[in-house]
Enzyme design. Structure first.
Site, PDB file in Angstrom:
ATOM      1  N   ASP A   1      -5.862   9.486  11.049  1.00 37.12           N
ATOM      2  CA  ASP A   1      -6.147  10.917  10.908  1.00 37.12           C
ATOM      3  C   ASP A   1      -7.310  11.400  11.770  1.00 37.12           C
ATOM      4  OD1 ASP A   1      -8.041   9.607   9.232  1.00 37.12           O
ATOM      5  OD2 ASP A   1      -8.140  11.323   7.874  1.00 37.12           O
TER       6      ASP A   1
ATOM      7  N   ASN B   1      -6.420  11.118  15.454  1.00 34.30           N
ATOM      8  CA  ASN B   1      -5.494  12.177  15.853  1.00 34.30           C
ATOM      9  C   ASN B   1      -6.247  13.483  16.121  1.00 34.30           C
ATOM     10  OD1 ASN B   1      -3.615  10.206  15.165  1.00 34.30           O
ATOM     11  ND2 ASN B   1      -2.981  11.216  13.272  1.00 34.30           N
TER      12      ASN B   1
ATOM     13  N   TYR C   1      -0.080  -0.059   9.942  1.00 29.69           N
ATOM     14  CA  TYR C   1       0.860   0.551   9.007  1.00 29.69           C
ATOM     15  C   TYR C   1       2.229   0.674   9.669  1.00 29.69           C
ATOM     16  CZ  TYR C   1       0.350   5.142  11.346  1.00 29.69           C
ATOM     17  OH  TYR C   1       0.341   6.170  12.246  1.00 29.69           O
TER      18      TYR C   1
ATOM     19  N   ASP D   1      -3.869  17.286  11.287  1.00 30.48           N
ATOM     20  CA  ASP D   1      -4.865  16.726  12.210  1.00 30.48           C
ATOM     21  C   ASP D   1      -4.924  17.531  13.504  1.00 30.48           C
ATOM     22  OD1 ASP D   1      -5.122  14.691  10.306  1.00 30.48           O
ATOM     23  OD2 ASP D   1      -3.717  13.375  11.346  1.00 30.48           O
TER      24      ASP D   1
END
Length: 311
Positions: free
Chosen positions: A30, A33, A88, A258
């Site tokens: 986040d 970004n 992830y 973001d």
């Protein structure tokens, strides 16, 4: 106006589905970004740096090179022996996305462990950006170290910006999340929450309630993102709704918030006009959700056309 923009948090290795069951590797997170879109939208007299911790493995080297290639400074990235980046994987089913995470041993969990290093980075910056996810991955002691430096920065007039980005699964309890997020807001000049998160996890029954709560904690401005309903700016002068931009086809909503944050801050830093900044950010976010992935290449944002249109 020129200056230094510092984003603090975790960039992770991203695995997404490609053709024939293969996986595609990328990097995202986040606060990274937001740094990406701030860099794309800011003028060249601004520098954008990323503050995090990486390991000493080949993947950490590759990530650092990727960040630098994007024009984002890496001089405040600590390298920790024996650690690796978090990872992830995006899972798709019937067009819906879900995520699996492997981040317990991520180097970024120690990003605030060296208080002197953190202070040096913040003192060298004019704008400091962090998120609830930044706070969630830190130990209590390291979060307090970060808060101490952010309070100091706010007190001397630096712009401290916070997106609560509420992710309950990252917290040990709801109470821990509520307490720490509230403390994050106290250290901040601008808070940029998403209303659906605030309604779900803080029980806010209106955008005005979200604005009032964060302003009561000490934020000078609250910018509440509400998806297709637009964004509402709350200050001492009242509330202003800025509509979202209609998108012909939504391809991927990853990084919508973001990108809005990065574009808003880039535009706000030019003239300190929050309404104009929100309008600009709505256009950028609309372009981002019309493309695949969290990080849309700057050339696909057609920034030169937006600047020409404003002029």
């Amino acid at each position: 106006m020129s200056g230094r923009f510092l984003s603090i948090g975790e960039c992770m290795v991203e695995l997404s589905q490609a053709k024939d069951g293969h996986l595609r590797k990328g990097f995202a997170g986040d606060t990274f970004n937001t740094a990406w879109y701030a860099r794309a939208c800011l003028t060249d007299d601004w520098t954008v740096d990323y503050f995090t911790a990486l390991g000493d493995d080949a993947m950490s080297d590759e990530m650092a090179a990727f960040i630098a290639k994007a024009g984002i400074g890496t001089s405040y990235i600590r390298r920790i022996r024996g650690k690796t980046p978090g990872l992830y994987m995006i899972n798709l089913k019937d067009g819906e996305r879900s995520f699996s995470y492997w981040r317990d041993s991520s180097a970024a969990r120690q990003l605030a462990a060296d208080g002197d290093w953190l202070r040096e980075a913040i003192e060298a910056s004019d704008v400091i950006y962090f998120s609830g996810i930044t706070l969630a991955i830190l130990s209590h002691e390291d979060a307090e170290t970060l808060f101490s430096e952010l309070r100091r920065a706010k007190a001397i007039g630096k712009l401290v910006v916070f997106d609560p980005n509420l992710r309950p699964r990252l917290w040990s309890s709801f109470d821990a999340m509520h307490t720490t997020i509230s403390e994050g807001a106290r250290t901040s000049t601008i808070v940029m929450p998403s209303f659906d998160d605030e309604a779900s996890h803080f029980g806010d029954d209106s955008i005005s309630a979200t604005i009032h709560r964060y302003r009561a904690l000490g934020a000078r401005m609250v910018v509440v993102k509400n998806g297709a309903e637009g964004a509402t700016i709350g200050t001492a002068d009242g509330e202003t709704l800025v509509p979202a931009v209609k998108v012909a086809k939504i391809v991927d909503t990853t990084s919508a918030g973001d990108s809005f944050n990065g574009a808003f801050l880039a535009e706000y830093l030019k003239a300190h006009d929050a309404v104009a900044a929100a309008r600009f950010a709505a256009v950028i976010a609309g372009k981002v959700i019309g493309e695949h992935g969290a990080l849309v290449a700057p050339e696909k944002l057609h920034l030169e056309k937006l600047v020409a249109h404003k002029d």
